[in-house]
Write a protein that holds these residues in place. Sequence first.
Motif, short mmCIF file in Angstrom:
data_model
loop_
_atom_site.label_atom_id
_atom_site.label_comp_id
_atom_site.label_asym_id
_atom_site.label_seq_id
_atom_site.Cartn_x
_atom_site.Cartn_y
_atom_site.Cartn_z
N VAL A 61 5.42 9.61 -6.91
CA VAL A 61 5.11 10.67 -5.77
C VAL A 61 5.95 11.81 -5.94
CG1 VAL A 61 6.56 9.91 -3.95
CG2 VAL A 61 4.42 10.82 -3.54
N GLY A 98 9.26 -5.14 3.61
CA GLY A 98 8.26 -4.60 2.58
C GLY A 98 8.12 -5.49 1.52
N PRO A 121 7.44 8.40 11.45
CA PRO A 121 6.84 7.26 10.72
C PRO A 121 7.46 6.76 9.32
CG PRO A 121 5.00 8.79 11.00
CD PRO A 121 6.26 9.37 11.33
N LYS A 163 6.87 3.05 7.73
CA LYS A 163 5.67 2.99 7.20
C LYS A 163 5.38 3.51 6.06
CE LYS A 163 2.08 1.96 10.17
NZ LYS A 163 1.31 1.03 9.44
N THR A 185 7.45 1.67 3.45
CA THR A 185 6.98 0.31 3.28
C THR A 185 5.57 0.33 2.74
OG1 THR A 185 8.22 -0.39 5.16
CG2 THR A 185 6.82 -2.07 4.25
N GLU A 186 4.55 1.09 3.21
CA GLU A 186 3.41 0.97 2.62
C GLU A 186 2.82 2.38 2.18
OE1 GLU A 186 1.17 0.13 6.60
OE2 GLU A 186 3.16 -0.83 7.30
N GLY A 187 2.75 3.48 2.73
CA GLY A 187 2.27 4.52 2.12
C GLY A 187 2.65 4.81 0.63
N LEU A 188 4.07 4.51 0.40
CA LEU A 188 4.63 4.75 -1.10
C LEU A 188 4.88 3.51 -1.56
CD1 LEU A 188 7.07 7.88 0.47
CD2 LEU A 188 4.64 7.88 -0.56
N ALA A 189 4.35 2.67 -1.35
CA ALA A 189 4.57 1.02 -1.89
C ALA A 189 4.41 1.16 -3.54
CB ALA A 189 3.67 0.16 -1.24
N GLY A 190 3.52 2.13 -4.10
CA GLY A 190 3.26 2.06 -5.41
C GLY A 190 4.38 2.56 -6.18
N ASN A 191 5.41 3.07 -5.58
CA ASN A 191 6.71 3.85 -6.35
C ASN A 191 7.67 3.08 -6.46
OD1 ASN A 191 6.20 7.02 -6.43
ND2 ASN A 191 5.17 6.10 -4.73
#
Lengths: 430, 430
Positions: free
Chosen positions: B295, B331, B141, B144, B147-153
């Motif tokens: 991350v 994203g 995945p 995902k 686009t989402e889990g690591l979006a803050g990077n």
Amino acid sequence: MSNPAPLRLGIAGLGTVGVGVIRIVRKHAKLIEERTGRPVAITAVSARNRAKDRGVDLKPYDWEDDPVSLATRDDVDVYVELMGGSDGPAKASVEAAIAAGKHVVTANKALLAHHGQAIAEAAEEAGVVLRFEAAVAGGIPVIKALTEGLAGNEITRVMGVMNGTCNYILTRMYDAELPYDVVFDEADKLGFLEADPQLDVGGIDAGHKLSLLSSIAFGTQVDFDGVELEGIERIQIADIEQAADMGYRIKLLGVAQMTGRGLEQRMSPCLVPAASPLGQLEGGTNMVVIEGDSVGQIVMRGAGAGEGPTASAVMGDVMDIARGITISTFGKAATALVETRPAKATVPAAYYLRMSLMDKPGALAKVAQVLGDAGVSINRMRQYGHDEGTAPVIIVTHTCTRAAVDEALAGLGTTGVVEGDPVAIRIEEV
Amino acid sequence: MSNPAPLRLGIAGLGTVGVGVIRIVRKHAKLIEERTGRPVAITAVSARNRAKDRGVDLKPYDWEDDPVSLATRDDVDVYVELMGGSDGPAKASVEAAIAAGKHVVTANKALLAHHGQAIAEAAEEAGVVLRFEAAVAGGIPVIKALTEGLAGNEITRVMGVMNGTCNYILTRMYDAELPYDVVFDEADKLGFLEADPQLDVGGIDAGHKLSLLSSIAFGTQVDFDGVELEGIERIQIADIEQAADMGYRIKLLGVAQMTGRGLEQRMSPCLVPAASPLGQLEGGTNMVVIEGDSVGQIVMRGAGAGEGPTASAVMGDVMDIARGITISTFGKAATALVETRPAKATVPAAYYLRMSLMDKPGALAKVAQVLGDAGVSINRMRQYGHDEGTAPVIIVTHTCTRAAVDEALAGLGTTGVVEGDPVAIRIEEV
């Protein structure tokens, strides 16, 4: 889109993670807005010591001494709980936030391991989102993968090395050929250990994390009490070396799987093949392995702690909320989570046994007899070195149940030829 | 909640993946509804050959000969495109689905690599969701996560081994000590190769995937033409063995990173450290490595193809839609994706050079001179074996630019002491 309202955060807890979140919100304001479609802003913060210099300017934010006051402010949309602790202010403030209709993002594994069911039900009832990516395996987006990306799978097993301190200690013992106590002290001096070291080396912290993964994987209520916990304190350097010699590494490994008798959750030292991804994991890095009926095996690896990685996970949750993603805390309605009984190590495995055998005639025969009587058959056996009057012996069993091993261990105590307590370490097929 | 309406799928393409999706929808109907809050149902299907026995009962579903008709049916909410191909029916039907206000889930990397920008803009304009988890790295995945889990990077680099066939060939050459041609034929007989093998061994398929990851990672318009493609055909078993001897493995590795001169995207054979997760990846498994400013490094590993893993990815997207998750294809808003110019290998690296050196006095000195003139300095050099009149020579350079290497390669051709074309393989720091 015309100037959407910002998503307003209230952050409680300004340790490394809280400071990391503030840094990201500032540094990546534009990127965050582009990706989520709305700005993310910090309204107010709270921590124990207002005077402490944390290396970031807190003047732009209101200060609240009381996290409950922070959590319930009118100008806070998302309460970000980064204080930790299974009870006390963390629990009170999260409950207050939910009651006040705020979304909650937390890194608090202890809180959710102990009160996850009640808190998730409250959040659901209140129609708010409660997310906790940062609580498990630091920066690895494993909660998202399990809850969303792999949602089409029946999960068959979840495994993880999720306590960097334990993995550091075990790796260091092997690399530097140092005994447990020495490396433990090293880790303590390096600041790697929790105030209560049992949280780390006793497997409690990692057990908290495993219980959260289990809930999502199997649709069950969080059951931390159902996790069989075993720490790494009894692992000797000889175990690590003997295991290595046979092609294995020793890891503090969490394993959760649903069995016919209930949910089995173990957090214990295990032998894993040296050539496997888990076996190759060194130092403080975390790894989670998810196995699903369609997807097969997915391995995720990354930093399990630290300012940047953990803050990255918090921001993933915050940005999900900014994007309007509303998903159940444990992947399905909290009220639909099943209460399961814990199953104690029912899944059979081969075991590594170490014992100190006295120099007595027929000693080995007695050991073999006890094992045979317990239904434990021997795959290989080796004696290494020789102490005064005793010899350390390693036995690798064929696949058997933990109950049979426990029966054998009890029996060994009655033979009169085994000194001290034998050690049994599971060999996990990964 | 009172009997929510089912999310209705129309599936076009009934190869292994389409059949896999049907199997999951049937087998896990209850689990899917529990997790998403609503049932997921299949309304109609389409494929080229209606008569073919696919091992699943298709009678419950309406049949459409024309995927465009399927995509625009009133009783279809999500059009699931699993036919493949960058143009033709896949493109026409996806466009028709979007125009008719349907969400789209696709596994079609070629379509998105070539037309992703236009299709994403159309989806956005129509207010529908377009998702493609299954198009990249099979069951992992990773879309995902990125686009989402690591979006803050801010993403600093994305790498991936994303063509299982190439990795199988390279692994097999090493393990069985077989030359490329022989293993290629083996892979062909095993059905591992696409109808046009260049899609695999030429790096095109993996390049498609890289271009999609790049777009999300860097917020740029998909630019497949900007991917520097180099296949694995020129890799000799000697290269693999020499690399192994120096502690490296050779992988068809995709690397994307943003540089001061633009977006650099490479899909080419690379040397990676044998002890790294990428180096340890064997056979048909895929791996994606994501590096973010907060991350650090996240590694994801899993099956890159096959019925179950790919269908798992499709279902992840479908269940997101059932849960009401609406997220931009790449994203962020498609219209906000930046058009960047491609940068050709500007990031310096060490290189592995192999050449066939003639038995002539001063040959090595001439080679060293040419390299020095091009600004390429030699880290180590070795000669192995000896052919008639020539000797194969390996040179590992210090870090230099690709331009310098290309200048050196051109220069070597004029020395009169190098037979044939030298080979240069990048050593990627992972």
